[in-house]
Design an enzyme around this catalytic site. Structure first.
Site, PDB file in Angstrom:
ATOM      1  N   LYS A 179     -55.364 105.919 -14.756  1.00  0.00           N
ATOM      2  CA  LYS A 179     -55.512 105.575 -13.338  1.00  0.00           C
ATOM      3  C   LYS A 179     -56.751 104.687 -13.181  1.00  0.00           C
ATOM      4  CE  LYS A 179     -54.830 107.731  -8.838  1.00  0.00           C
ATOM      5  NZ  LYS A 179     -53.751 106.871  -8.381  1.00  0.00           N
ATOM      6  N   GLU A 216     -41.595 103.071 -12.396  1.00  0.00           N
ATOM      7  CA  GLU A 216     -42.137 103.831 -11.257  1.00  0.00           C
ATOM      8  C   GLU A 216     -42.320 102.876 -10.093  1.00  0.00           C
ATOM      9  OE1 GLU A 216     -46.158 105.282 -11.853  1.00  0.00           O
ATOM     10  OE2 GLU A 216     -46.729 103.485 -12.961  1.00  0.00           O
ATOM     11  N   TYR A 276     -60.134 105.942 -11.172  1.00  0.00           N
ATOM     12  CA  TYR A 276     -60.235 106.580  -9.864  1.00  0.00           C
ATOM     13  C   TYR A 276     -59.209 107.694  -9.728  1.00  0.00           C
ATOM     14  CZ  TYR A 276     -56.047 104.259  -7.971  1.00  0.00           C
ATOM     15  OH  TYR A 276     -54.766 103.848  -7.725  1.00  0.00           O
ATOM     16  N   LEU A 326     -47.702 106.373 -14.361  1.00  0.00           N
ATOM     17  CA  LEU A 326     -48.815 107.284 -14.088  1.00  0.00           C
ATOM     18  C   LEU A 326     -48.269 108.714 -14.080  1.00  0.00           C
ATOM     19  CD1 LEU A 326     -51.878 107.153 -13.100  1.00  0.00           C
ATOM     20  CD2 LEU A 326     -50.926 107.768 -10.883  1.00  0.00           C
TER      21      LEU A 326
END
Ligand code: PMP
Length: 298
Positions: free
Chosen positions: A167, A199, A50, A223
């Site tokens: 993702k 992260e 996505y 990411l």
């Protein structure tokens, strides 16, 4: 609990709310009319990717970069691009108009497709599904009120898989602890492994020490945030030193600023991590404020 009335006016906490217009495999329709088979692999395997794309006044922000990351996620997962993906810009603009909110963000979800018999393998003729929703994008509260208290963070061991550069819609590793009733509510979770910070559960992280900015480097552990990339460009433009390097957990307690970036949060400061309260910077420029001022003026 949302209840639907015959005229498509759902009631939420006693108020009638507008239903969202969504896109599903060629059609724009009301969210309650959208139907997809439970045999879709996104349901049976979390087998999908996505993208989250913000749009201000029906102007997509950093669209080409989001599109490139979406194609990269498809390539890394060997999911075919749905044929209607070439019309994405047009579809998003139409959804923006239909959903009316001034600023919106779109979830663009692609699943590997529907498969009659559950099997880890999929046949080559499986057709990918494209599903898009839109939500109102609330103004970053720190734009009007930069002195508002920063985010509260919890530190957690990063238990996710080892391809966080993709993702994927399979996000249970990111959301698991948010559903643990024994844990207090926080604004964001910082994920660390082997003593290093990776992260946030839904953001990238930046640290400032002596007017120099640090952020973990791109790898399969994080990411490649579109906002992260944008902010690094802004820093270079302002000739503020930026280093992409591994960040040990202890560094948290030795920094002047910590902030997170994401497409929906833009840039937001942190004021507390577990029990540690960040000291308020008394001298010099606050870098995240400078970047946020520039965010929509470049
Ligand atoms: N890391 C993770 C795990 C995220 O979910 C997000 C938000 N999608 C980000 C980083 C930030 O990415 P972006 O700036 O592209 O929104």
């Amino acid at each position: 609990m949302v209840k639907y009335k015959a005229s498509y006016s759902p009631v939420l906490d006693g108020r009638i709310i507008d239903l969202m217009w969504v896109y599903l495999n060629g059609d724009i329709l009301k969210s309650e009319e959208a139907r997809i088979s439970p045999l879709d692999r996104s349901f049976t395997f979390g087998d999908g990717v996505y993208e989250v794309i913000p749009s201000y006044d029906n102007n997509l922000f950093l669209f080409e970069k989001h599109l490139a990351r979406l194609y990269s996620s498809l390539e890394k997962t060997f999911i075919k691009a749905p044929s209607d993906l070439i019309d994405l810009k047009k579809i998003l603009s139409e959804l923006h108009i239909k959903n009316k909110h001034k600023n919106q963000f779109f979830y663009v979800q692609i699943s590997r497709g529907i498969q009659e018999f559950r099997s880890h393998e999929s046949s080559s003729d499986v057709t990918p599904s494209l599903f898009i929703t839109s939500q109102k994008l609330k103004k970053n509260p720190y734009r009007n009120n930069p002195n508002k208290a920063g985010l509260k963070i919890r530190l957690e061991e990063d238990v996710r898989w080892q391809r966080c550069d993709i993702k994927t819609t399979a996000l249970i590793g990111n959301i698991l602890s948010m559903h643990d009733p024994s844990l207090a509510k926080v604004d964001e979770i910082f994920l660390h492994k082997n003593g290093m910070i990776n992260e946030g559960s839904r953001s990238n992280i930046f640290f400032v020490k002596d007017n120099k900015v640090f952020t973990p480097p791109l790898s399969q552990k994080i990411l490649p945030g579109i906002t992260r990339d944008f902010v690094i460009d802004l820093l270079r433009r302002y000739k503020i030193e930026i280093s992409e390097e591994e960040i040990p957990l202890d560094f948290i307690y030795d920094t002047d600023e910590i902030w997170v970036t994401s497409s929906t949060k833009e840039i937001q400061p942190v004021s507390q991590i577990d029990d540690y309260v960040m000291p308020v910077k008394k001298t010099g420029k606050v870098i995240w404020k400078q970047l946020l001022e520039a965010y929509h003026h470049i």
